[in-house]
Design a protein around this motif. Structure first.
Motif, PDB file in Angstrom:
ATOM      1  N   ALA A 122       0.838  -1.206   0.000  1.00 26.95           N
ATOM      2  CA  ALA A 122       0.000   0.000   0.000  1.00 26.95           C
ATOM      3  C   ALA A 122       0.868   1.249   0.000  1.00 26.95           C
ATOM      4  CB  ALA A 122      -0.924  -0.011   1.220  1.00 26.95           C
ATOM      5  N   GLY A 123       1.944   1.239   0.794  1.00 27.66           N
ATOM      6  CA  GLY A 123       2.848   2.385   0.832  1.00 27.66           C
ATOM      7  C   GLY A 123       3.475   2.680  -0.514  1.00 27.66           C
ATOM      8  N   ILE A 124       3.824   1.642  -1.253  1.00 23.73           N
ATOM      9  CA  ILE A 124       4.391   1.816  -2.596  1.00 23.73           C
ATOM     10  C   ILE A 124       3.414   2.572  -3.494  1.00 23.73           C
ATOM     11  CG2 ILE A 124       5.024   0.544  -4.702  1.00 23.73           C
ATOM     12  CD1 ILE A 124       6.204  -1.623  -2.835  1.00 23.73           C
ATOM     13  N   GLU A 125       2.134   2.351  -3.266  1.00 23.38           N
ATOM     14  CA  GLU A 125       1.095   3.019  -4.064  1.00 23.38           C
ATOM     15  C   GLU A 125       0.723   4.388  -3.515  1.00 23.38           C
ATOM     16  OE1 GLU A 125      -0.111   2.019  -6.942  1.00 23.38           O
ATOM     17  OE2 GLU A 125       1.219   0.272  -6.893  1.00 23.38           O
ATOM     18  N   GLY A 126       1.491   4.866  -2.527  1.00 16.87           N
ATOM     19  CA  GLY A 126       1.257   6.200  -1.996  1.00 16.87           C
ATOM     20  C   GLY A 126       0.157   6.282  -0.959  1.00 16.87           C
ATOM     21  N   ILE A 127      -0.216   5.153  -0.373  1.00 12.60           N
ATOM     22  CA  ILE A 127      -1.279   5.110   0.623  1.00 12.60           C
ATOM     23  C   ILE A 127      -0.658   4.995   2.011  1.00 12.60           C
ATOM     24  CG2 ILE A 127      -3.255   3.764   1.464  1.00 12.60           C
ATOM     25  CD1 ILE A 127      -3.429   2.763  -1.549  1.00 12.60           C
ATOM     26  N   PRO A 128      -1.021   5.837   2.961  1.00 11.80           N
ATOM     27  CA  PRO A 128      -0.538   5.662   4.338  1.00 11.80           C
ATOM     28  C   PRO A 128      -0.882   4.258   4.829  1.00 11.80           C
ATOM     29  CG  PRO A 128      -1.709   7.743   4.095  1.00 11.80           C
ATOM     30  CD  PRO A 128      -1.953   6.974   2.830  1.00 11.80           C
ATOM     31  N   VAL A 167       6.192   3.316   5.952  1.00  9.05           N
ATOM     32  CA  VAL A 167       5.036   2.706   6.605  1.00  9.05           C
ATOM     33  C   VAL A 167       5.404   2.473   8.065  1.00  9.05           C
ATOM     34  CG1 VAL A 167       4.253   1.615   4.471  1.00  9.05           C
ATOM     35  CG2 VAL A 167       5.721   0.337   6.036  1.00  9.05           C
ATOM     36  N   LEU A 168       4.411   2.271   8.906  1.00 14.06           N
ATOM     37  CA  LEU A 168       4.660   2.082  10.328  1.00 14.06           C
ATOM     38  C   LEU A 168       4.551   0.606  10.697  1.00 14.06           C
ATOM     39  CD1 LEU A 168       2.709   5.081  11.910  1.00 14.06           C
ATOM     40  CD2 LEU A 168       5.071   4.994  11.058  1.00 14.06           C
ATOM     41  N   ASN A 169       5.545   0.118  11.415  1.00 13.81           N
ATOM     42  CA  ASN A 169       5.555  -1.248  11.925  1.00 13.81           C
ATOM     43  C   ASN A 169       5.289  -1.188  13.426  1.00 13.81           C
ATOM     44  OD1 ASN A 169       5.918  -3.975  12.373  1.00 13.81           O
ATOM     45  ND2 ASN A 169       8.142  -3.899  12.218  1.00 13.81           N
ATOM     46  N   VAL A 170       4.091  -1.609  13.830  1.00 15.13           N
ATOM     47  CA  VAL A 170       3.658  -1.509  15.224  1.00 15.13           C
ATOM     48  C   VAL A 170       3.619  -2.904  15.835  1.00 15.13           C
ATOM     49  CG1 VAL A 170       1.820  -0.798  16.793  1.00 15.13           C
ATOM     50  CG2 VAL A 170       2.286   0.538  14.714  1.00 15.13           C
ATOM     51  N   ASN A 171       4.334  -3.089  16.944  1.00 17.33           N
ATOM     52  CA  ASN A 171       4.316  -4.351  17.671  1.00 17.33           C
ATOM     53  C   ASN A 171       3.843  -4.109  19.096  1.00 17.33           C
ATOM     54  OD1 ASN A 171       5.687  -6.813  16.103  1.00 17.33           O
ATOM     55  ND2 ASN A 171       6.626  -4.884  15.429  1.00 17.33           N
ATOM     56  N   TYR A 233       6.299  -1.563  26.491  1.00 17.55           N
ATOM     57  CA  TYR A 233       5.839  -0.515  25.587  1.00 17.55           C
ATOM     58  C   TYR A 233       5.423  -1.102  24.236  1.00 17.55           C
ATOM     59  CZ  TYR A 233       7.964   2.884  28.775  1.00 17.55           C
ATOM     60  OH  TYR A 233       8.291   3.624  29.877  1.00 17.55           O
ATOM     61  N   ILE A 234       4.482  -0.454  23.594  1.00 19.66           N
ATOM     62  CA  ILE A 234       4.156  -0.729  22.196  1.00 19.66           C
ATOM     63  C   ILE A 234       5.205  -0.021  21.342  1.00 19.66           C
ATOM     64  CG2 ILE A 234       2.479  -0.298  20.365  1.00 19.66           C
ATOM     65  CD1 ILE A 234       0.308  -0.469  22.574  1.00 19.66           C
ATOM     66  N   SER A 235       5.818  -0.750  20.432  1.00 19.45           N
ATOM     67  CA  SER A 235       6.870  -0.164  19.596  1.00 19.45           C
ATOM     68  C   SER A 235       6.294   0.269  18.244  1.00 19.45           C
ATOM     69  CB  SER A 235       8.009  -1.162  19.369  1.00 19.45           C
ATOM     70  OG  SER A 235       7.573  -2.263  18.599  1.00 19.45           O
ATOM     71  N   VAL A 236       6.720   1.436  17.801  1.00 14.25           N
ATOM     72  CA  VAL A 236       6.357   1.949  16.472  1.00 14.25           C
ATOM     73  C   VAL A 236       7.646   2.269  15.735  1.00 14.25           C
ATOM     74  CG1 VAL A 236       5.156   3.735  15.166  1.00 14.25           C
ATOM     75  CG2 VAL A 236       4.185   2.916  17.331  1.00 14.25           C
ATOM     76  N   VAL A 237       7.900   1.517  14.673  1.00 14.42           N
ATOM     77  CA  VAL A 237       9.113   1.723  13.879  1.00 14.42           C
ATOM     78  C   VAL A 237       8.734   2.252  12.501  1.00 14.42           C
ATOM     79  CG1 VAL A 237      11.133   0.628  12.821  1.00 14.42           C
ATOM     80  CG2 VAL A 237      10.355  -0.112  15.090  1.00 14.42           C
ATOM     81  N   PRO A 238       9.159   3.482  12.154  1.00 13.00           N
ATOM     82  CA  PRO A 238       8.961   3.951  10.780  1.00 13.00           C
ATOM     83  C   PRO A 238       9.871   3.157   9.851  1.00 13.00           C
ATOM     84  CG  PRO A 238      10.243   5.545  12.046  1.00 13.00           C
ATOM     85  CD  PRO A 238       9.844   4.471  13.006  1.00 13.00           C
ATOM     86  N   THR A 239       9.275   2.502   8.879  1.00 15.30           N
ATOM     87  CA  THR A 239       9.990   1.565   8.015  1.00 15.30           C
ATOM     88  C   THR A 239       9.899   2.047   6.578  1.00 15.30           C
ATOM     89  OG1 THR A 239       9.389  -0.247   9.509  1.00 15.30           O
ATOM     90  CG2 THR A 239      10.119  -0.848   7.292  1.00 15.30           C
ATOM     91  N   HIS A 240      11.055   2.185   5.919  1.00 11.45           N
ATOM     92  CA  HIS A 240      11.008   2.619   4.517  1.00 11.45           C
ATOM     93  C   HIS A 240      11.410   1.475   3.605  1.00 11.45           C
ATOM     94  CE1 HIS A 240      15.421   3.166   4.124  1.00 11.45           C
ATOM     95  NE2 HIS A 240      15.359   3.597   5.370  1.00 11.45           N
ATOM     96  N   PHE A 241      10.925   1.535   2.372  1.00 11.96           N
ATOM     97  CA  PHE A 241      11.131   0.428   1.435  1.00 11.96           C
ATOM     98  C   PHE A 241      12.084   0.791   0.311  1.00 11.96           C
ATOM     99  CE2 PHE A 241       6.912   2.364   1.219  1.00 11.96           C
ATOM    100  CZ  PHE A 241       6.923   2.988  -0.017  1.00 11.96           C
ATOM    101  N   ASP A 242      12.791   1.900   0.438  1.00 10.34           N
ATOM    102  CA  ASP A 242      13.939   2.183  -0.425  1.00 10.34           C
ATOM    103  C   ASP A 242      15.115   1.405   0.164  1.00 10.34           C
ATOM    104  OD1 ASP A 242      16.150   3.098  -1.769  1.00 10.34           O
ATOM    105  OD2 ASP A 242      15.858   5.207  -1.271  1.00 10.34           O
ATOM    106  N   LEU A 243      15.526   0.332  -0.506  1.00  9.21           N
ATOM    107  CA  LEU A 243      16.557  -0.554   0.044  1.00  9.21           C
ATOM    108  C   LEU A 243      17.981  -0.106  -0.294  1.00  9.21           C
ATOM    109  CD1 LEU A 243      14.919  -4.050  -0.607  1.00  9.21           C
ATOM    110  CD2 LEU A 243      14.776  -2.585   1.415  1.00  9.21           C
TER     111      LEU A 243
END
Length: 257
Positions: A122-128, A167-171, A233-243
């Motif tokens: 979804a993030g690749i398509e510009g969707i939060p 995108v956000l990775n929430v655990n 704590y709940i973890s929120v990691v901002p994750t990007h897909f530009d490798l």
């Protein structure tokens, strides 16, 4: 303005309790459409279906989903998002939420995660997009303990937006609500799996293998997702897909290529 359109998906399958909880939370925020695999797809990463046909079926899972359009998909989590955006949704969604996964997707696990790959698609398509995971692998996991936190994270994302390419990775740790200390913005911990294969032979004499292993945390930092989870704590990691490893480009330019 009308209610936001929310695409809900996962990798555990459309009947998974984690997804059903996520749907119930999203109903209080906006208009919900569900497109999820018709069977478990854990560990599929960002696989897509290329060599076989995809099928989708509109269905009703339970009374709580009355009035919500739900579709099962025969493909992977990434397939679900592609099909949703191209064929099934009436318009581009305002946000995509994936999960709630049965089990952690923190640290290196994000690489293998179907839950996060759906969010990334979804993030690749510009969707939060946000992937949610609970650190409890059991089917009977209690997802309700974190529903207020999930509501807050999604409403804040809708209000503030998520930076493009991220995108956000929430655990979420396996804790009762009164034991959850809050939310921490973190980096991904350095870790890997010490893997091995359990080699066996079936009654017909054919050798087969089961993948096993132990999670090895290599990071002592107190700003990581693993530290946050271990400390309530709940973890929120901002994750990007530009490798791209941008910091290595200058070094490679010194090679005699």
């Amino acid at each position: 303005m009308g209610k936001p359109l929310i695409l809900v998906t996962n990798d555990d399958g459309i009947t998974a309790p984690g997804l059903r909880m996520l749907v119930s939370i999203m109903k209080t925020i906006g208009e919900v459409v569900v497109v999820a695999p018709d069977s478990p797809q854990s560990g599929m990463g960002h696989a897509i279906t290329l060599d076989s046909t995809l099928y989708s079926k509109k269905l009703t899972i339970d009374l709580d989903s009355e009035g919500i359009d739900e579709y099962s998909c025969s493909g992977t989590p990434a397939d679900c998002v592609k099909l949703a955006l191209q064929e099934l949704l009436p318009k581009k969604p305002d946000i995509c939420v994936s999960g709630i996964n049965h089990g952690s997707n923190s640290s290196i696990n994000v690489i293998y995660s179907g839950t996060m790959s759906a969010a990334i698609e979804a993030g690749i398509e510009g969707i939060p997009a946000i992937g949610f995971s609970l650190c409890d692998y059991t089917w009977e996991a209690d997802f309700s303990q974190a529903k207020d936190f999930i509501f807050t994270i999604v409403t804040e994302a809708l209000k503030n937006g998520i930076p493009k390419g991220t995108v956000l990775n929430v655990n979420i740790p396996k804790l009762k609500k009164n034991k959850l200390k809050g939310i921490k913005i973190c980096r991904q911990a350095k870790a890997n799996w010490k893997e091995k294969f359990d080699k066996r032979t079936n009654p017909m004499g054919k050798v087969y293998y089961w993948l096993t292993g132990e999670f090895e945390l290599l990071d002592k930092g107190e700003d990581t997702d693993e530290w946050a989870l271990a400390n309530g704590y709940i973890s929120v990691v901002p994750t990007h897909f530009d490798l791209t490893a941008h910091h290595v480009i200058s070094e490679l330019n010194t090679w005699n290529l």
